[in-house]
Scaffold this motif. Structure first.
Motif, PDB file in Angstrom:
ATOM      1  N   GLU A 132       5.053 -11.424  -8.094  1.00 13.81           N
ATOM      2  CA  GLU A 132       4.382 -10.232  -8.590  1.00 13.81           C
ATOM      3  C   GLU A 132       4.316  -9.221  -7.458  1.00 13.81           C
ATOM      4  N   LEU A 133       4.405  -7.964  -7.808  1.00 12.81           N
ATOM      5  CA  LEU A 133       4.282  -6.882  -6.834  1.00 12.81           C
ATOM      6  C   LEU A 133       3.010  -6.112  -7.163  1.00 12.81           C
ATOM      7  N   ILE A 134       2.094  -6.064  -6.209  1.00  8.72           N
ATOM      8  CA  ILE A 134       0.841  -5.329  -6.390  1.00  8.72           C
ATOM      9  C   ILE A 134       0.912  -4.064  -5.551  1.00  8.72           C
ATOM     10  N   VAL A 135       0.980  -2.925  -6.214  1.00 12.73           N
ATOM     11  CA  VAL A 135       1.126  -1.634  -5.540  1.00 12.73           C
ATOM     12  C   VAL A 135      -0.222  -0.920  -5.550  1.00 12.73           C
ATOM     13  N   GLY A 136      -0.723  -0.594  -4.372  1.00 11.86           N
ATOM     14  CA  GLY A 136      -1.989   0.116  -4.265  1.00 11.86           C
ATOM     15  C   GLY A 136      -1.762   1.562  -3.894  1.00 11.86           C
ATOM     16  N   ASN A 137      -2.016   2.471  -4.833  1.00  6.01           N
ATOM     17  CA  ASN A 137      -1.879   3.900  -4.574  1.00  6.01           C
ATOM     18  C   ASN A 137      -3.157   4.399  -3.889  1.00  6.01           C
ATOM     19  N   ASP A 138      -3.037   4.694  -2.609  1.00  7.47           N
ATOM     20  CA  ASP A 138      -4.210   5.018  -1.787  1.00  7.47           C
ATOM     21  C   ASP A 138      -4.425   6.526  -1.711  1.00  7.47           C
TER      22      ASP A 138
ATOM     23  N   PRO B 270       0.843  -1.201   0.000  1.00  3.21           N
ATOM     24  CA  PRO B 270       0.000   0.000   0.000  1.00  3.21           C
ATOM     25  C   PRO B 270       0.879   1.253   0.000  1.00  3.21           C
ATOM     26  N   VAL B 271       0.460   2.280  -0.713  1.00  2.00           N
ATOM     27  CA  VAL B 271       1.262   3.505  -0.838  1.00  2.00           C
ATOM     28  C   VAL B 271       0.386   4.720  -0.576  1.00  2.00           C
ATOM     29  N   TYR B 272       0.846   5.562   0.339  1.00  2.00           N
ATOM     30  CA  TYR B 272       0.206   6.864   0.529  1.00  2.00           C
ATOM     31  C   TYR B 272       1.287   7.905   0.782  1.00  2.00           C
TER      32      TYR B 272
ATOM     33  N   VAL C 297      -4.955   1.990   4.785  1.00  2.00           N
ATOM     34  CA  VAL C 297      -4.077   0.875   4.473  1.00  2.00           C
ATOM     35  C   VAL C 297      -4.828  -0.458   4.453  1.00  2.00           C
ATOM     36  N   SER C 298      -5.815  -0.624   5.319  1.00  2.00           N
ATOM     37  CA  SER C 298      -6.530  -1.903   5.376  1.00  2.00           C
ATOM     38  C   SER C 298      -7.311  -2.167   4.098  1.00  2.00           C
ATOM     39  N   MET C 299      -8.068  -1.173   3.638  1.00  2.00           N
ATOM     40  CA  MET C 299      -8.846  -1.339   2.412  1.00  2.00           C
ATOM     41  C   MET C 299      -7.930  -1.569   1.217  1.00  2.00           C
ATOM     42  N   THR C 300      -6.776  -0.892   1.210  1.00  2.00           N
ATOM     43  CA  THR C 300      -5.826  -1.057   0.110  1.00  2.00           C
ATOM     44  C   THR C 300      -5.268  -2.472   0.091  1.00  2.00           C
ATOM     45  N   ARG C 301      -4.874  -2.971   1.252  1.00  2.00           N
ATOM     46  CA  ARG C 301      -4.366  -4.344   1.328  1.00  2.00           C
ATOM     47  C   ARG C 301      -5.454  -5.349   0.946  1.00  2.00           C
ATOM     48  N   ASN C 302      -6.668  -5.122   1.413  1.00  2.00           N
ATOM     49  CA  ASN C 302      -7.752  -6.061   1.129  1.00  2.00           C
ATOM     50  C   ASN C 302      -8.029  -6.168  -0.368  1.00  2.00           C
ATOM     51  N   TYR C 303      -8.056  -5.031  -1.056  1.00  2.00           N
ATOM     52  CA  TYR C 303      -8.313  -5.058  -2.494  1.00  2.00           C
ATOM     53  C   TYR C 303      -7.166  -5.750  -3.225  1.00  2.00           C
ATOM     54  N   ALA C 304      -5.940  -5.473  -2.798  1.00  2.00           N
ATOM     55  CA  ALA C 304      -4.781  -6.124  -3.416  1.00  2.00           C
ATOM     56  C   ALA C 304      -4.809  -7.628  -3.197  1.00  2.00           C
ATOM     57  N   MET C 305      -5.264  -8.066  -2.027  1.00  2.00           N
ATOM     58  CA  MET C 305      -5.387  -9.503  -1.765  1.00  2.00           C
ATOM     59  C   MET C 305      -6.375 -10.151  -2.729  1.00  2.00           C
ATOM     60  N   ASP C 306      -7.435  -9.426  -3.084  1.00  2.00           N
ATOM     61  CA  ASP C 306      -8.405  -9.962  -4.048  1.00  2.00           C
ATOM     62  C   ASP C 306      -7.788 -10.117  -5.440  1.00  2.00           C
ATOM     63  N   LEU C 307      -6.789  -9.280  -5.744  1.00  2.00           N
ATOM     64  CA  LEU C 307      -6.144  -9.339  -7.051  1.00  2.00           C
ATOM     65  C   LEU C 307      -4.998 -10.348  -7.111  1.00  2.00           C
ATOM     66  N   ALA C 308      -4.459 -10.709  -5.959  1.00  2.00           N
ATOM     67  CA  ALA C 308      -3.236 -11.514  -5.900  1.00  2.00           C
ATOM     68  C   ALA C 308      -3.428 -12.900  -6.500  1.00  2.00           C
ATOM     69  N   LYS C 309      -2.400 -13.365  -7.224  1.00  2.00           N
ATOM     70  CA  LYS C 309      -2.435 -14.671  -7.884  1.00  2.00           C
ATOM     71  C   LYS C 309      -1.407 -15.649  -7.302  1.00  2.00           C
ATOM     72  N   GLY C 310      -0.594 -15.185  -6.377  1.00  2.00           N
ATOM     73  CA  GLY C 310       0.465 -16.027  -5.850  1.00  2.00           C
ATOM     74  C   GLY C 310      -0.025 -17.085  -4.880  1.00  2.00           C
ATOM     75  N   ASP C 311       0.764 -18.147  -4.745  1.00  2.00           N
ATOM     76  CA  ASP C 311       0.462 -19.190  -3.766  1.00  2.00           C
ATOM     77  C   ASP C 311       0.659 -18.676  -2.338  1.00  2.00           C
ATOM     78  N   TYR C 312       1.601 -17.742  -2.181  1.00  2.00           N
ATOM     79  CA  TYR C 312       1.890 -17.148  -0.876  1.00  2.00           C
ATOM     80  C   TYR C 312       1.844 -15.630  -0.978  1.00  2.00           C
ATOM     81  N   LEU C 313       1.411 -14.998   0.107  1.00  2.00           N
ATOM     82  CA  LEU C 313       1.321 -13.544   0.171  1.00  2.00           C
ATOM     83  C   LEU C 313       2.360 -12.997   1.141  1.00  2.00           C
ATOM     84  N   LEU C 314       2.947 -11.869   0.764  1.00  2.00           N
ATOM     85  CA  LEU C 314       3.781 -11.083   1.664  1.00  2.00           C
ATOM     86  C   LEU C 314       3.293  -9.643   1.601  1.00  2.00           C
TER      87      LEU C 314
END
Length: 345
Positions: free
Chosen positions: A32-38, A8-10, A68-85
């Motif tokens: 993959e890196l999922i960057v959420g511009n908040d 998440p980025v603000y 930050v929570s909403m940004t992370r949550n939306y990114a989790m919905d987009l994530a395709k990896g077997d593991y999340l960091l």
């Protein structure tokens, strides 16, 4: 895909390039890196787009500021990896972090790989601290009995435990777990509590794979009193978890130390602002729950370890101790400004 890294980025333009580059330098390349511009209003989005053009593994989205929570949550919905960091935009990931985690996962199909992290200053130098909770050896947790012995006491205790950025978690374990959108602090802790309860096989490794940046130069201009409600919520969750798994009475005392210590730290952080200090004290003195927990805390053996006089003492004691701590704080701030003056603008 093996790893999805969520950032998440603000308004993070000062350190954002260093953060993204620490991911791009990973020797392990299946990520993959999922960057959420908040809702950033600085130059963050330009930096994000620049790196997204350089590397197709970097994806990004922008939204109005939702936290930050909403940004992370939306990114989790987009994530395709077997593991999340998860990584914060002013922090740094160790260059061999994904390689080390992947090697651990080849040994067994762990649900969570928890690793160590260290604080760094704005130059990237490691800040030594005796208070950090550092795992010194490998611990493998398998099932509820092990979690009751190793994990739940840490989650319920007073030591720092419950961050979003010091683990890799199997995606399916947190498929129905999200960060609490109505909290502005301790959302990491509540997420971790749900995650560790859902996980079965967990490993703690001693490797320092993450560096989180401590920027002590920001002046406090306001205090959001929702933080007090958030810390109450986290405290009650700690007590609930301790009772649910029949942990020792000493864990409840540790949880109270966490609660009271955080309330005091809030106050210490606003010492520069006399008006805020007055407002904060009025708020605390009207809160029966907080006062009741402090009364229990001060009657416990560990209660003397905190400088409660600066918040609850007589007017003279409060004045004297506030001036003492304020002078120490300003001297430290002046020294830091002299060291980092070319970065303070």
């Amino acid at each position: 895909m093996k790893f999805s890294i969520i950032m998440p980025v603000y308004n993070a333009e000062r350190f954002l390039s260093q953060c993204i580059e620490s991911v791009m330098r990973q020797a392990f390349d299946d990520w993959e890196l999922i960057v959420g511009n908040d809702g950033s209003t600085d130059g963050s989005i330009k930096i994000i787009k620049k790196y997204a053009l350089k590397d197709r593994r970097i994806h990004h989205f922008s939204q109005a500021n939702k936290g930050v929570s909403m940004t992370r949550n939306y990114a989790m919905d987009l994530a395709k990896g077997d593991y999340l960091l998860f990584i914060d935009a002013d922090d740094v990931l160790c260059e061999d972090a994904l390689t080390i985690i992947d090697e651990v996962l080849k040994e067994d199909e762990y649900d969570v790989v928890k690793f160590n992290m260290k604080r760094i200053d704005i130059f990237g130098n490691i800040i030594r601290s005796k208070s950090e909770n550092v795992q010194e050896k490998r611990i493998i947790i398998n099932g509820e009995s092990d979690k009751k012995k190793y994990v739940y006491p840490l989650l319920c205790g007073a030591q720092p435990f419950g961050f979003a950025c010091n683990f890799a978690v199997r995606h399916e374990v947190v498929s129905k777990i999200r960060f609490s959108a109505d909290m502005i602090m301790c959302e990491d802790l509540l997420f971790d509590m749900a995650m560790y309860e859902a996980a079965n096989k967990i490993i703690f490794i001693p490797n320092v794979l993450y560096f989180y940046r401590d920027n002590p130069l920001g002046a406090v201009q306001k205090f959001d009193y929702r933080k007090i409600d958030n810390i109450k919520t986290a405290y009650m969750e700690k007590l609930y978890l301790a009772k649910k798994y029949f942990l020792s009475d000493s864990i409840e005392e540790e949880a109270r130390s966490f609660f009271c210590g955080t309330i005091l730290q809030f106050y210490m952080n606003i010492l520069d602002n006399a008006k805020l200090c007055r407002e904060y004290r009025i708020k605390i003195m009207q809160d029966r729950f907080v006062l009741g927990e402090f009364e229990k805390f001060l009657n416990a053996p560990s209660g003397t370890s905190f400088q409660t006089d600066i918040l609850f003492g007589t007017s003279f004691v409060r004045w004297k101790k506030r001036i003492y701590y304020l002078l120490r704080k300003r001297i430290k701030r002046f020294i830091l400004k002299m060291r980092y003056k070319h970065l303070v603008s």
